[in-house]
Every structure is written in structure tokens, then in C-alpha cells.
Design an enzyme around this catalytic site. Sequence first.
Site, mmCIF file in Angstrom:
data_model
loop_
_atom_site.group_PDB
_atom_site.id
_atom_site.type_symbol
_atom_site.label_atom_id
_atom_site.label_comp_id
_atom_site.label_asym_id
_atom_site.label_seq_id
_atom_site.Cartn_x
_atom_site.Cartn_y
_atom_site.Cartn_z
ATOM 1 N N SER A 239 46.601 -5.874 -39.207
ATOM 2 C CA SER A 239 46.368 -4.553 -38.614
ATOM 3 C C SER A 239 46.548 -3.439 -39.634
ATOM 4 O O SER A 239 46.473 -2.263 -39.300
ATOM 5 C CB SER A 239 47.334 -4.334 -37.443
ATOM 6 O OG SER A 239 48.665 -4.503 -37.894
ATOM 7 N N LYS B 193 46.678 0.281 -30.879
ATOM 8 C CA LYS B 193 46.634 1.341 -31.891
ATOM 9 C C LYS B 193 45.263 1.977 -32.073
ATOM 10 O O LYS B 193 45.116 3.198 -32.064
ATOM 11 C CB LYS B 193 47.142 0.808 -33.217
ATOM 12 C CG LYS B 193 48.616 0.558 -33.152
ATOM 13 C CD LYS B 193 49.157 -0.188 -34.323
ATOM 14 C CE LYS B 193 50.506 -0.744 -33.954
ATOM 15 N NZ LYS B 193 50.470 -1.704 -32.835
ATOM 16 N N GLU C 93 26.139 18.541 -26.935
ATOM 17 C CA GLU C 93 25.749 17.221 -26.416
ATOM 18 C C GLU C 93 26.698 16.131 -26.911
ATOM 19 O O GLU C 93 27.112 15.254 -26.162
ATOM 20 C CB GLU C 93 24.326 16.881 -26.850
ATOM 21 C CG GLU C 93 23.276 17.739 -26.158
ATOM 22 C CD GLU C 93 21.906 17.501 -26.765
ATOM 23 O OE1 GLU C 93 21.136 16.732 -26.196
ATOM 24 O OE2 GLU C 93 21.620 18.080 -27.832
ATOM 25 N N THR D 53 26.833 26.371 -6.314
ATOM 26 C CA THR D 53 27.329 25.107 -5.764
ATOM 27 C C THR D 53 26.079 24.232 -5.681
ATOM 28 O O THR D 53 24.973 24.747 -5.454
ATOM 29 C CB THR D 53 27.936 25.274 -4.353
ATOM 30 O OG1 THR D 53 26.927 25.740 -3.462
ATOM 31 C CG2 THR D 53 29.104 26.257 -4.343
ATOM 32 N N ASN E 283 59.373 -5.775 -33.169
ATOM 33 C CA ASN E 283 59.003 -5.383 -31.800
ATOM 34 C C ASN E 283 59.597 -4.032 -31.394
ATOM 35 O O ASN E 283 58.896 -3.191 -30.833
ATOM 36 C CB ASN E 283 59.438 -6.466 -30.803
ATOM 37 C CG ASN E 283 58.742 -7.788 -31.065
ATOM 38 O OD1 ASN E 283 57.829 -7.845 -31.895
ATOM 39 N ND2 ASN E 283 59.152 -8.835 -30.376
ATOM 40 N N LYS F 204 12.128 23.764 -31.667
ATOM 41 C CA LYS F 204 13.359 23.352 -30.995
ATOM 42 C C LYS F 204 14.643 23.790 -31.701
ATOM 43 O O LYS F 204 14.737 23.781 -32.917
ATOM 44 C CB LYS F 204 13.384 21.820 -30.861
ATOM 45 C CG LYS F 204 12.264 21.278 -30.003
ATOM 46 C CD LYS F 204 12.634 21.206 -28.537
ATOM 47 C CE LYS F 204 13.768 20.300 -28.298
ATOM 48 N NZ LYS F 204 13.469 19.103 -27.577
#
Length: 446
Positions: free
Chosen positions: A9, A311, A276, A141, A96, A269
Site C-alpha cells: 500500500s 485509504k 459540468e 418548482t 493495527n 460554443k
Amino acid sequence: MDTENYTSSIAFDKRLYKQDIAGSIAHVKMLAKQKIISSKEANQIIKGLNTIKQEIESNSFDWQENLEDIHMNIENRLFEIVGKVAGKLHTGRSRNDQVSTDMRLFVKEQSINIVSSIKKLQISLVKLAENNIDIELPGYTHLQRAQPILFSHHMMAYFEMFSRDVERFLQTKSRADVCTLGSGALAGTTYNIDREFVAKELGFSKISLNSMDAVSDRDFIIDFCSSAATCMVHISRLSEEIIIWTSKEFDFLKLNKKHTTGSSMMPQKQNPDYAELSRGRSARTIGNLMSILTLLKGLPLTYNRDLQEDKEKLFDSLDTLSSTLNVIDEMVNGMKLNKKTIQKASEDPELLATDIADYLVKKGSPFREAYKIVVEIVKYSNKNDLTLKEFSLKDYQNFSKLFDQDIFKITANSSIQSRDVPGGTSTKQVSNSIKKAKIILEKNVE
Ligand code: ARG
């Protein structure tokens, strides 16, 4: 496929180096105080740990994947630096309780960082509301025009959502604020340790009360991922509104060019990509929450290696939320209101339908009857292509004799100002909520 690295890890848990070293230093100090090791030995170990910290921060640390995780990488290097005495560091401790403490320290620190970022965004929203306090806007609404509201009221609705997020992260922090070191592998430890001392050294306000729960509990990570997902959902809703409002159909807002991207094919555009993507990235945080819940649901007590999987979910939720908060704050600060279109939209007389019904009620009509009358009026106006603005008193009176000259006093502004209940959209109420918001924002984070 390299099967040896399957359990490793280190690629992601190296992020915990600061917490891991702090935890070790506190533990060693305690061992010396309790005379489990000598002060000389403790000092040698602490010096070595500080050297390792410097090595990591100057990028000269040699990470080794075969040493599995952050704990083993640091301990191994400690042997190289201080020799045999390094073997005393792990006295009365297990990986641990160590990893749990590291994670708790990390979540505490990051919860506060997130709270600061949310507050920054809240300050921007309040500023936007204050600078545009009187701008009228259609309220929706079902995404259908409903009643006139103040733009500032709309912005302050998001302030409220983010206030709840602040609360959630503070709760997350306080639930992580429990020191689990001293729980050993699962059953505690045979040494005469001082857990309260370690907790205090590390800034924890409590110690855990059950060693078995302590090494297997990851609720604080559920809390963090859940708070992050909720906050991302709020951001996503704001982004969605920004996207709709910048469309030609609405044309209420213009984003700073910096937060839009052109199309590779269509030259006209200006796509709201930042909004987004911040909407889209909420999906990952929801996914991370689902992963962590699923990870935990079948685990028997106590520690199971599955827990190592907590994690990347935590880190990903943190990174996603923290970068998105910065982006959305910048976007909110850079956008411009298109006041002309907003005004035109808010002048839509149909937005006043409820006010007209209330008008009839105040003149003595039961609400349900008044409601029906206004339905007829709206139907008639649509059929005859006549806006309510063009109605004469006689037109109104064809529907009810209760109408009088004062019907023309009903405007978007009168509608807004008449909703003067706490939490309502009148200028007085919104100014009040802005004032209160500023007081809250000035308060210290913790
Ligand atoms: N890398 C491990 C984790 O993240 C540390 C704890 C390992 N404990 C063990 N008994 N193998 O959970």
C-alpha cells in the site's frame, strides 16, 4: 502480474508519513516516561524519526514497495539510521492500532482544511448575494416558473446547504478525535503504558474504550466520505443551476471565459466544462462512500487486511472535494449576471398568480375558490395571447367582482416584499440572513 506487490500500500499510504512519525514520537516519549525504554534510547529513536521526516520532505527518501506500507518503510529506515535500538520503537504497539491512529490524525486535520475551503466558498456566495441584493428572479418548482424571488435569496439557499456541510465536517472531526494507540493488535498490551499521555501528545481529546472496536473501527472514514459526498451533491446542484442559467434558453449568467471551453467542431460554443466536471465528480465521492460501506459490512472483529482498502477511497474523496471547492469558488467569483434577461424573466406576470389568489382571499374569497378563479384567468390570458399586464380592471372583473383598482399594485416586487416571514424572500429577511451569515463566517473554524 507481480504478485509480491499485491499486498503493498506504500504507493498511497506514504501520504500518512507525517501522522505516522508523530504517532511514533508520542509513543516513544511515553515508553521512556514509563521507563519501558531508557531516555537515551528514546532520544536516539526520535532523532532518527526526525531525520526520516526531513528525508521524505526533501524527496530523498528511498521508498520500497516490497516493504509494504508506510509503517514498515519508516521502521526499516530507522534501523539503517540508528541501528539496533530502532527495534524498541514497536514495543507495546501493533500496526493495527498504529494505522488507526494515523488515519484519525489525518481525518481530523483534513476535516478542518475542508471546513476552511467551504467557508471560503460561503464568503463568496454571501458577497454575491449582497452585491445583488435587489435583483429579482423567477423562483422555480418542477423547473417551471413559480413565484418571484430575490436572486440573493437563491444564493443564500446554497449558503445554508454549505453551513450544514461545515457542521458535518466538524462532527466528522470530533468523531475521529479518539486516540486508539495502546489497543495493541486487538486485546491491549502487557506493558505499563500511559494512553492518556500519548493522546495528549497527539492532540486527541479522548482515548478509545474498547481495544477490539478501536482496531477495527472505520466509522470516522464513513463519516468523512459521507460528508464529502453530501457536500459534492450540493456543489453538483449549484453547478447544474449554473449550467442551465448559462444556456441560451435562460441566459441569466455568463461565466468567465476561463471556466469554459470551446468545442473542437462548433466555433460558437462556450461550454461550461468546469461546472459540468464538478457535477460529474460528485459521482466518484458517492461511489467512494458506497465502497467504504461495502468494505466494512461483512468484516468480523477485529482487524482484517481488507481495511487497507479504506485509504484510497478516503484520499480520493478528499482530493475531489478539495479541488472542486476551489474551482467552484473561483467560478462563483468570476461569473456575471445578465441583469437584463433576469429582469425580463422576473417580470413574467404569471409568476404573480399566487399573489392574485391571495388578493382575492384578503377580499373575502375562500382560497380554493380564489385558486380556481386564477386558473381561469391564466387559461383565458394564454388562449387570447394576452399577458396579465395587459388586463384591464374590466377583464379582471369578468372573473370576480372582488377585483378592484388595487389589483394593479401587485408586482414582482410587491410579491417579494410581502413574503416577509422569517426565511422568506423579502429584502428585509434576506438582508437579515446575510447579516447573520457574516457573523457565523467570522467565527473561528474550530
Ligand atoms: N497497511 C495496513 C493497513 O493499512 C497496516 C496494518 C497492517 N496490519 C496487519 N496486521 N497486517 O491496514
